[in-house]
Design an enzyme around this catalytic site. Structure first.
Site, mmCIF file in Angstrom:
data_model
loop_
_atom_site.group_PDB
_atom_site.id
_atom_site.type_symbol
_atom_site.label_atom_id
_atom_site.label_comp_id
_atom_site.label_asym_id
_atom_site.label_seq_id
_atom_site.Cartn_x
_atom_site.Cartn_y
_atom_site.Cartn_z
ATOM 1 N N ASP A 1 0.630 -1.256 -0.022
ATOM 2 C CA ASP A 1 -0.338 -0.747 -0.255
ATOM 3 C C ASP A 1 0.914 0.783 -0.020
ATOM 4 O OD1 ASP A 1 -2.311 1.698 -0.076
ATOM 5 O OD2 ASP A 1 -2.913 1.267 2.008
ATOM 6 N N GLY A 2 -0.108 2.178 -0.495
ATOM 7 C CA GLY A 2 1.725 3.258 -0.609
ATOM 8 C C GLY A 2 0.436 4.266 -0.290
ATOM 9 N N ASP B 1 -4.283 -2.722 -2.276
ATOM 10 C CA ASP B 1 -5.785 -1.466 -3.196
ATOM 11 C C ASP B 1 -5.813 -0.977 -3.711
ATOM 12 O OD1 ASP B 1 -4.496 -0.151 -1.225
ATOM 13 O OD2 ASP B 1 -5.735 -0.607 -0.421
ATOM 14 N N GLU C 1 2.410 3.515 -4.090
ATOM 15 C CA GLU C 1 1.113 2.547 -4.395
ATOM 16 C C GLU C 1 2.411 1.649 -5.684
ATOM 17 O OE1 GLU C 1 -1.611 0.655 -3.050
ATOM 18 O OE2 GLU C 1 -2.658 3.507 -2.978
ATOM 19 N N HIS D 1 -8.568 -0.999 3.085
ATOM 20 C CA HIS D 1 -9.674 -0.932 4.247
ATOM 21 C C HIS D 1 -10.975 -1.188 4.738
ATOM 22 C CE1 HIS D 1 -6.584 2.620 4.054
ATOM 23 N NE2 HIS D 1 -7.978 2.801 2.497
ATOM 24 N N ASP E 1 -1.532 -0.135 5.299
ATOM 25 C CA ASP E 1 -1.746 1.300 5.185
ATOM 26 C C ASP E 1 -1.303 2.819 6.347
ATOM 27 O OD1 ASP E 1 -3.712 3.218 3.967
ATOM 28 O OD2 ASP E 1 -4.538 3.803 6.749
#
Length: 161
Positions: free
Chosen positions: A8-9, A74, A52, A128, A138
């Site tokens: 994730d970013g 995501d 990301e 999330h 995250d």
């Protein structure tokens, strides 16, 4: 070897932010028979999409043996880019359908190079939501942004996380 990479970013930038205020963070969790490893990093003057991508890149760089890898993200940008868009961009000389240069070409090319060393599948998941690993990534990405912001405010010469 079978490996799962969750990545994730994040990027802190408001509408009124200057480029210098755009601090990004990325994180990855690598799960294999050897255990679980967490990776984090940050950059300034960046974008969320770059972060990301950097999560996946940083994780892939740690894998030295050709492996079967599932990258779980995501980021529709990352997943669609690698599963649908990149071959067309390459065929068209890195030009989009709207006749503009592809953004983040440096990172797309690096991802292509790294994934060619393995058998890689990209999988999109809702952010999330129900993935503890995605939620942890995250959290780590946001934490590294805050750490970088503190270093920047205090004039720390350290420019990498």
């Amino acid at each position: 070897m079978d490996i799962e990479i969750f990545c994730d970013g994040a990027c802190s930038q408001g509408a009124a932010s200057s480029n210098a205020d755009r601090i990004g963070g990325y994180a990855a969790i690598i799960k294999s028979v050897n255990g679980t490893q967490e990776i984090v990093g940050s950059e300034v003057e960046t974008t969320n999409n770059r972060m990301e991508m950097m999560g996946a890149i940083a994780a892939l760089k740690t894998i030295e043996v050709s492996s079967r890898i599932t990258i779980i993200s995501d980021s529709a940008y990352l997943v669609n880019g690698m599963t649908s868009w990149v071959s067309g961009w390459q065929d068209k000389g890195w030009i989009t359908a709207s006749k503009k240069p592809v953004k983040n070409q440096d990172l797309w090319k690096e991802l292509i190079h790294l994934t060619n060393q393995h058998k890689v599948v990209f999988k999109w998941i809702k952010g999330h939501a129900s993935s503890p690993e995605n939620n942890r990534c995250d959290e780590l990405a946001v934490e590294v942004i805050e750490q970088r912001r503190k270093e920047t405010k205090h004039g720390s010469p350290n420019t990498s996380a």
